[in-house]
Write an enzyme that holds these catalytic residues in place. Structure first.
Site, PDB file in Angstrom:
ATOM      1  N   LYS A  83       0.855  -1.184   0.000  1.00 57.06           N
ATOM      2  CA  LYS A  83       0.000   0.000   0.000  1.00 57.06           C
ATOM      3  C   LYS A  83       0.890   1.233   0.000  1.00 57.06           C
ATOM      4  O   LYS A  83       1.721   1.412   0.887  1.00 57.06           O
ATOM      5  CB  LYS A  83      -0.906  -0.010   1.236  1.00 57.06           C
ATOM      6  N   ARG A 111     -10.610   9.886   2.481  1.00 54.50           N
ATOM      7  CA  ARG A 111     -10.388  10.569   3.772  1.00 54.50           C
ATOM      8  C   ARG A 111     -11.487  11.598   4.033  1.00 54.50           C
ATOM      9  O   ARG A 111     -11.858  11.827   5.176  1.00 54.50           O
ATOM     10  CB  ARG A 111      -8.995  11.200   3.799  1.00 54.50           C
ATOM     11  N   GLU A 113       7.322  -7.039   0.680  1.00 56.49           N
ATOM     12  CA  GLU A 113       6.175  -6.863   1.579  1.00 56.49           C
ATOM     13  C   GLU A 113       5.201  -8.037   1.440  1.00 56.49           C
ATOM     14  O   GLU A 113       4.709  -8.583   2.423  1.00 56.49           O
ATOM     15  CB  GLU A 113       5.427  -5.558   1.234  1.00 56.49           C
ATOM     16  N   LYS A 163      -2.351  -1.602  -3.752  1.00 56.06           N
ATOM     17  CA  LYS A 163      -3.181  -0.407  -3.666  1.00 56.06           C
ATOM     18  C   LYS A 163      -2.324   0.852  -3.706  1.00 56.06           C
ATOM     19  O   LYS A 163      -1.297   0.878  -3.034  1.00 56.06           O
ATOM     20  CB  LYS A 163      -3.945  -0.487  -2.341  1.00 56.06           C
ATOM     21  N   SER A 170     -10.407   5.624  -4.092  1.00 57.65           N
ATOM     22  CA  SER A 170     -11.373   6.724  -4.195  1.00 57.65           C
ATOM     23  C   SER A 170     -10.973   7.775  -5.233  1.00 57.65           C
ATOM     24  O   SER A 170     -11.812   8.235  -6.002  1.00 57.65           O
ATOM     25  CB  SER A 170     -11.545   7.369  -2.824  1.00 57.65           C
TER      26      SER A 170
HETATM   27  C1  PBG Z   1      -6.834   3.746   5.881  1.00 57.69           C
HETATM   28  C2  PBG Z   1      -7.402   3.478   4.537  1.00 57.69           C
HETATM   29  C3  PBG Z   1      -7.331   4.353   3.460  1.00 57.69           C
HETATM   30  C4  PBG Z   1      -7.992   3.759   2.410  1.00 57.69           C
HETATM   31  C5  PBG Z   1      -8.462   2.531   2.841  1.00 57.69           C
HETATM   32  N1  PBG Z   1      -8.076   2.363   4.175  1.00 57.69           N
HETATM   33  C6  PBG Z   1      -6.793   5.722   3.367  1.00 57.69           C
HETATM   34  C7  PBG Z   1      -5.493   6.020   3.930  1.00 57.69           C
HETATM   35  O1  PBG Z   1      -4.593   5.182   3.961  1.00 57.69           O
HETATM   36  O2  PBG Z   1      -5.358   7.155   4.361  1.00 57.69           O
HETATM   37  C8  PBG Z   1      -8.134   4.405   1.074  1.00 57.69           C
HETATM   38  C9  PBG Z   1      -9.131   3.861   0.154  1.00 57.69           C
HETATM   39  C10 PBG Z   1      -9.495   4.754  -0.946  1.00 57.69           C
HETATM   40  O3  PBG Z   1      -8.901   5.823  -1.177  1.00 57.69           O
HETATM   41  O4  PBG Z   1     -10.431   4.384  -1.667  1.00 57.69           O
HETATM   42  N2  PBG Z   1      -6.604   2.661   6.692  1.00 57.69           N
END
Ligand code: PBG
Length: 335
Positions: free
Chosen positions: A203, A213, A244, A259, A285
């Site tokens: 990630k 967020r 990882e 991701k 997102s």
């Molecule tokens: C945080 C989390 C995030 C997303 C999923 N879990 C955002 C971040 O790491 O700040 C993002 C998912 C998305 O942007 O669709 N644990």
């Protein structure tokens, strides 16, 4: 025959031959998107009806609404949904205590869906950011840094509580070191040996998480701070992602996640070729919002653009894809 030999070259070889008609193009496809590939990330909140302004078409749902929509998702053939709670400010704290409340919003939502729609799988997010006043995924040390090992201890309890509520798959999205092994041991010790772990293994610290967020209200908590000391640097080589992934598999991950999605397709492809477990991808997102925004301007047609993006994940080797358009896409696929 060598494809560069004279016999294999134009005019005997004509690649357009297999593109001549729709049935022929269908016949020769190597990957196809279907409902089974779609996993649906959903936001749940206490009150009903809250559109996410930076994600057109996405709503924060109350538990009642979520149960209804889960039923629809199951009917459309979507295997599972991924639950993200939008936690009221009054329940946020520096130590994320609400994450360990067995009656918190996420647990109540899980129990309601399990009771009413037992045929859909539930993926529960393991990370502290919905619950912390500072918006970080972990606990802060005295110097303000995110403390790895104390965070892992809390994540273990959070995972066990989600499993106890009926969650089928726990998905640590926090990027702390060593959490997969610790969570596996904690789940087993608590009698949840059948609860699977989907590790957000690779990630990246991405600018594409902005709308998420906004949706969960962690952007204002995070302020000017970022997550670069635990999420990965986008400019490292895909070998780091492999490291990882390999560690998470060794620690007991049943599935792994890459991701964000499209900007990291090279990483997905690299991992999918080597991993011995299912490799999932997350169209995050910001990717969804960018397509929706272009479509709203009339610059892109959302449906074919989105189908092309989701198909690219399949071509790169994804076993399944998290997408905010899961329901809509499942409808398209059924037409
Ligand atoms: C945080 C989390 C995030 C997303 C999923 N879990 C955002 C971040 O790491 O700040 C993002 C998912 C998305 O942007 O669709 N644990």
């Amino acid at each position: 025959m060598n494809e560069t030999s004279p016999l294999g070259a134009y005019p005997t070889t004509r690649l357009r031959r297999l593109r001549r008609s729709a049935w022929l193009r269908r016949l020769v496809r190597a990957s196809r998107l279907c409902q089974d590939d779609l996993l649906w990330p959903v936001f749940v909140q206490e009150e009903s009806g809250g559109p996410v302004s930076s994600m057109p078409g996405v709503e924060r749902l109350s538990i009642d609404q979520l149960v209804k929509e889960s039923h629809r998702a199951a009917q459309l053939g979507i295997p599972a949904l991924a639950l993200f709670p939008v936690v009221d400010d009054q329940h946020k704290s520096p130590h994320a205590d609400e994450a360990l409340n067995p009656d918190n919003l996420a647990c109540r939502a899980i129990r309601a869906i399990k009771k009413e729609v037992p045929e859909i799988g539930i993926i529960g997010d393991v990370a502290l950011d919905p619950y912390t006043t500072h918006g970080q995924d972990g606990l802060l040390a005295a110097d303000g840094s995110v403390a790895n090992d104390p965070t892992v201890a809390v994540l273990c309890n959070q995972a066990a509580i989600l499993a106890q509520a009926g969650c089928d798959i726990v998905a640590p999205s926090d990027m702390m070191d060593g959490r997969i092994g610790a969570i596996r041991r904690a789940l087993d010790a608590a009698g949840h040996s059948q609860t699977a772990i989907l590790a957000y293994a690779a990630k990246y610290a991405s600018a594409y998480y902005g709308p998420f967020r906004d949706a969960v209200g962690s952007s204002k908590a995070l302020g000017q701070n970022d997550k670069k000391t635990y999420q990965m640097d986008p400019n490292r080589s895909p070998q780091e992602a492999w490291r990882e992934v390999a560690l998470d598999i060794a620690e007991g991950a049943d599935m792994v996640m890459i991701k964000p999605g499209l900007p990291y397709l090279d990483v997905l492809c690299h991992i999918a070729q080597q991993a011995s477990v299912p490799v999932l991808a997350y169209q995050v997102s910001g990717e969804y919002a960018a397509l929706q925004a272009a479509a709203a301007q009339g610059w892109l047609d959302f449906r074919p653009a989105q189908m092309e993006a989701l198909s690219a994940f399949k071509r790169a080797g994804a076993t399944a894809i998290f997408t905010y358009s899961a329901l809509e896409t499942a409808v398209w696929l059924s037409e």
